[in-house]
Structures are given as C-alpha cells and as structure tokens.
Design a protein around this motif. Structure first.
Motif, PDB file in Angstrom:
ATOM      1  N   PHE A   1       0.839  -1.196   0.000  1.00 51.94           N
ATOM      2  CA  PHE A   1       0.000   0.000   0.000  1.00 51.94           C
ATOM      3  C   PHE A   1       0.875   1.247   0.000  1.00 51.94           C
ATOM      4  O   PHE A   1       1.820   1.359   0.776  1.00 51.94           O
ATOM      5  CB  PHE A   1      -0.899   0.030   1.241  1.00 51.94           C
ATOM      6  N   THR A   2       0.566   2.176  -0.894  1.00 50.44           N
ATOM      7  CA  THR A   2       1.155   3.510  -0.846  1.00 50.44           C
ATOM      8  C   THR A   2       0.030   4.493  -1.141  1.00 50.44           C
ATOM      9  O   THR A   2      -0.836   4.236  -1.984  1.00 50.44           O
ATOM     10  CB  THR A   2       2.297   3.714  -1.867  1.00 50.44           C
ATOM     11  N   LEU A   3       0.045   5.601  -0.435  1.00 55.04           N
ATOM     12  CA  LEU A   3      -0.970   6.629  -0.627  1.00 55.04           C
ATOM     13  C   LEU A   3      -0.729   7.332  -1.954  1.00 55.04           C
ATOM     14  O   LEU A   3       0.408   7.677  -2.283  1.00 55.04           O
ATOM     15  CB  LEU A   3      -0.900   7.626   0.531  1.00 55.04           C
ATOM     16  N   HIS A   4      -1.791   7.535  -2.721  1.00 52.25           N
ATOM     17  CA  HIS A   4      -1.690   8.234  -4.001  1.00 52.25           C
ATOM     18  C   HIS A   4      -1.065   9.610  -3.776  1.00 52.25           C
ATOM     19  O   HIS A   4      -1.415  10.310  -2.808  1.00 52.25           O
ATOM     20  CB  HIS A   4      -3.089   8.374  -4.619  1.00 52.25           C
ATOM     21  N   PRO A   5      -0.150  10.042  -4.645  1.00 52.20           N
ATOM     22  CA  PRO A   5       0.550  11.322  -4.465  1.00 52.20           C
ATOM     23  C   PRO A   5      -0.388  12.532  -4.344  1.00 52.20           C
ATOM     24  O   PRO A   5      -0.098  13.457  -3.584  1.00 52.20           O
ATOM     25  CB  PRO A   5       1.432  11.443  -5.711  1.00 52.20           C
ATOM     26  N   GLN A   6      -1.502  12.518  -5.044  1.00 53.82           N
ATOM     27  CA  GLN A   6      -2.431  13.652  -4.951  1.00 53.82           C
ATOM     28  C   GLN A   6      -3.090  13.716  -3.576  1.00 53.82           C
ATOM     29  O   GLN A   6      -3.242  14.794  -3.005  1.00 53.82           O
ATOM     30  CB  GLN A   6      -3.507  13.575  -6.046  1.00 53.82           C
ATOM     31  N   LEU A   7      -3.450  12.565  -3.035  1.00 57.27           N
ATOM     32  CA  LEU A   7      -4.007  12.537  -1.677  1.00 57.27           C
ATOM     33  C   LEU A   7      -2.950  12.980  -0.667  1.00 57.27           C
ATOM     34  O   LEU A   7      -3.248  13.737   0.260  1.00 57.27           O
ATOM     35  CB  LEU A   7      -4.530  11.144  -1.323  1.00 57.27           C
ATOM     36  N   ALA A   8      -1.725  12.528  -0.856  1.00 62.02           N
ATOM     37  CA  ALA A   8      -0.641  12.925   0.051  1.00 62.02           C
ATOM     38  C   ALA A   8      -0.431  14.436   0.002  1.00 62.02           C
ATOM     39  O   ALA A   8      -0.174  15.066   1.034  1.00 62.02           O
ATOM     40  CB  ALA A   8       0.648  12.192  -0.316  1.00 62.02           C
ATOM     41  N   LYS A   9      -0.572  15.029  -1.158  1.00 62.41           N
ATOM     42  CA  LYS A   9      -0.361  16.471  -1.332  1.00 62.41           C
ATOM     43  C   LYS A   9      -1.511  17.296  -0.744  1.00 62.41           C
ATOM     44  O   LYS A   9      -1.279  18.365  -0.172  1.00 62.41           O
ATOM     45  CB  LYS A   9      -0.224  16.763  -2.834  1.00 62.41           C
ATOM     46  N   ASP A  10      -2.748  16.807  -0.867  1.00 60.87           N
ATOM     47  CA  ASP A  10      -3.940  17.587  -0.510  1.00 60.87           C
ATOM     48  C   ASP A  10      -4.434  17.389   0.911  1.00 60.87           C
ATOM     49  O   ASP A  10      -5.369  18.069   1.332  1.00 60.87           O
ATOM     50  CB  ASP A  10      -5.103  17.226  -1.451  1.00 60.87           C
ATOM     51  N   THR A  11      -3.858  16.431   1.635  1.00 61.12           N
ATOM     52  CA  THR A  11      -4.409  16.072   2.945  1.00 61.12           C
ATOM     53  C   THR A  11      -3.338  16.051   4.022  1.00 61.12           C
ATOM     54  O   THR A  11      -2.138  16.080   3.739  1.00 61.12           O
ATOM     55  CB  THR A  11      -5.081  14.681   2.900  1.00 61.12           C
TER      56      THR A  11
ATOM     57  N   TYR B   1     -14.258  23.560   5.004  1.00 61.58           N
ATOM     58  CA  TYR B   1     -15.161  22.439   5.279  1.00 61.58           C
ATOM     59  C   TYR B   1     -14.486  21.449   6.226  1.00 61.58           C
ATOM     60  O   TYR B   1     -13.339  21.087   6.002  1.00 61.58           O
ATOM     61  CB  TYR B   1     -15.496  21.662   4.004  1.00 61.58           C
ATOM     62  N   PRO B   2     -15.197  20.940   7.246  1.00 63.71           N
ATOM     63  CA  PRO B   2     -14.691  19.778   7.973  1.00 63.71           C
ATOM     64  C   PRO B   2     -14.792  18.573   7.015  1.00 63.71           C
ATOM     65  O   PRO B   2     -15.897  18.166   6.658  1.00 63.71           O
ATOM     66  CB  PRO B   2     -15.651  19.646   9.156  1.00 63.71           C
ATOM     67  N   TRP B   3     -13.644  18.050   6.564  1.00 65.06           N
ATOM     68  CA  TRP B   3     -13.636  17.120   5.433  1.00 65.06           C
ATOM     69  C   TRP B   3     -12.611  16.034   5.679  1.00 65.06           C
ATOM     70  O   TRP B   3     -11.406  16.289   5.648  1.00 65.06           O
ATOM     71  CB  TRP B   3     -13.290  17.914   4.187  1.00 65.06           C
ATOM     72  N   LEU B   4     -13.096  14.841   5.970  1.00 70.58           N
ATOM     73  CA  LEU B   4     -12.230  13.697   6.200  1.00 70.58           C
ATOM     74  C   LEU B   4     -12.310  12.727   5.033  1.00 70.58           C
ATOM     75  O   LEU B   4     -13.341  12.623   4.362  1.00 70.58           O
ATOM     76  CB  LEU B   4     -12.631  12.974   7.493  1.00 70.58           C
ATOM     77  N   ILE B   5     -11.222  12.026   4.805  1.00 78.63           N
ATOM     78  CA  ILE B   5     -11.151  11.037   3.736  1.00 78.63           C
ATOM     79  C   ILE B   5     -10.647   9.729   4.330  1.00 78.63           C
ATOM     80  O   ILE B   5      -9.635   9.712   5.032  1.00 78.63           O
ATOM     81  CB  ILE B   5     -10.214  11.510   2.605  1.00 78.63           C
ATOM     82  N   LEU B   6     -11.370   8.651   4.048  1.00 78.84           N
ATOM     83  CA  LEU B   6     -10.946   7.310   4.445  1.00 78.84           C
ATOM     84  C   LEU B   6     -10.282   6.641   3.247  1.00 78.84           C
ATOM     85  O   LEU B   6     -10.846   6.650   2.146  1.00 78.84           O
ATOM     86  CB  LEU B   6     -12.150   6.463   4.856  1.00 78.84           C
ATOM     87  N   VAL B   7      -9.103   6.058   3.476  1.00 79.09           N
ATOM     88  CA  VAL B   7      -8.397   5.337   2.412  1.00 79.09           C
ATOM     89  C   VAL B   7      -8.044   3.953   2.939  1.00 79.09           C
ATOM     90  O   VAL B   7      -7.201   3.823   3.841  1.00 79.09           O
ATOM     91  CB  VAL B   7      -7.099   6.069   1.992  1.00 79.09           C
ATOM     92  N   PRO B   8      -8.701   2.904   2.409  1.00 77.36           N
ATOM     93  CA  PRO B   8      -8.326   1.554   2.830  1.00 77.36           C
ATOM     94  C   PRO B   8      -6.839   1.312   2.539  1.00 77.36           C
ATOM     95  O   PRO B   8      -6.362   1.614   1.448  1.00 77.36           O
ATOM     96  CB  PRO B   8      -9.206   0.635   1.986  1.00 77.36           C
ATOM     97  N   GLN B   9      -6.126   0.796   3.536  1.00 74.12           N
ATOM     98  CA  GLN B   9      -4.685   0.592   3.395  1.00 74.12           C
ATOM     99  C   GLN B   9      -4.385  -0.761   2.760  1.00 74.12           C
ATOM    100  O   GLN B   9      -3.745  -1.630   3.352  1.00 74.12           O
ATOM    101  CB  GLN B   9      -4.013   0.718   4.772  1.00 74.12           C
ATOM    102  N   LEU B  10      -4.876  -0.917   1.541  1.00 73.03           N
ATOM    103  CA  LEU B  10      -4.660  -2.119   0.749  1.00 73.03           C
ATOM    104  C   LEU B  10      -4.186  -1.674  -0.631  1.00 73.03           C
ATOM    105  O   LEU B  10      -4.699  -0.687  -1.180  1.00 73.03           O
ATOM    106  CB  LEU B  10      -5.955  -2.926   0.621  1.00 73.03           C
TER     107      LEU B  10
END
Length: 135
Positions: free
Chosen positions: A4-14, A33-42
């Motif tokens: 698993f690696t976090l997508h670079p755009q998600l890493a940049k924006d969050t 905005y109160p804005w959370l993102i869930l990313v399955p670590q798979l």
C-alpha cells in the motif's frame, strides 16, 4: 504483491489524522469544510467491490465512525459521503460536513471555490480535536 502507498495527490492535498483498523483517516487541507477522507490501506484498490466481504464491512463501520465524529464535533446540517475517484483512482471515501453557510452550499464542494489551507495553529487544533474524537 504490491505494498500500500498513498496516491501522491491525496498525500499532497491532505494531512494524516490517524489510522483505523482498515483505513487511513486524512483531513482535506481546506479550512472551509470539515472534510475527512478514508483510504483503505490495501494496495491497488480502485472500487469498493474489490474489497472482500469482511473488508467491506470494516469500511462501512469506519465510515460510520467518521460520520458520527463529524456530526458530534461539528453539528452539520448534512453529511456528504462519496467515493468518486475520477481524479484520484485509488479507492478513497470523502466525508464532508456541510452547512448552509459554507461557500459551496448547496452545490457539491468540488470546483466551486479554491481550497483555503489551514493556518498552522488552526490545523493543529483541528487535528487534536479529531484524533481525540476518533480515539
């Protein structure tokens, strides 16, 4: 099998909030905005149906937990929950607390107004508040 690696755009924006049993919990760096993102670590996931039944159940339980925290902490009038993935193909689920006073209301938040990054002290306070509520 890839890791698993976090997508670079998600890493940049969050900003990382915490890790749950299945998902990373990320805070979108947009103070409007109160804005959370869930990313399955798979690794290599694009769609919810690619999860096995146990993983899907865990995803919904973690989504429920994040939703309840957003309501408890921010008292929004509506929660927007979405898994779009048009720009970022890695499976991720947005959880956005919405208010009639937010800059995009009642439209979707995407592309409405430019993001406004958190100021450092506000960000630290928000992260602390969310980590405590999710613990």
């Amino acid at each position: 099998m890839s890791m698993f690696t976090l997508h670079p755009q998600l890493a940049k924006d969050t900003v990382w909030v915490t890790d749950l049993a299945l998902c990373k919990v990320l805070l979108m760096n947009d103070a409007q905005y109160p804005w959370l993102i869930l990313v399955p670590q798979l690794a290599d996931l694009r769609e919810i149906y690619e999860l096995n039944s146990e993983q899907r159940q865990m995803l919904w339980e973690e989504s429920d937990q994040v939703s309840r925290v957003l309501v408890q902490v921010f008292n929004p009038i509506k929660l927007n929950i979405a898994a779009l993935g048009n720009m970022v193909p890695q499976l991720h689920i947005h959880h956005i607390a919405r208010f009639t006073t937010d800059p995009a209301w009642p439209a979707p938040v995407w592309g409405k107004v430019p993001a406004q990054s958190y100021e450092a002290t506000v960000l630290e306070s928000r992260l602390s508040q969310l980590r405590e509520a999710l613990a």
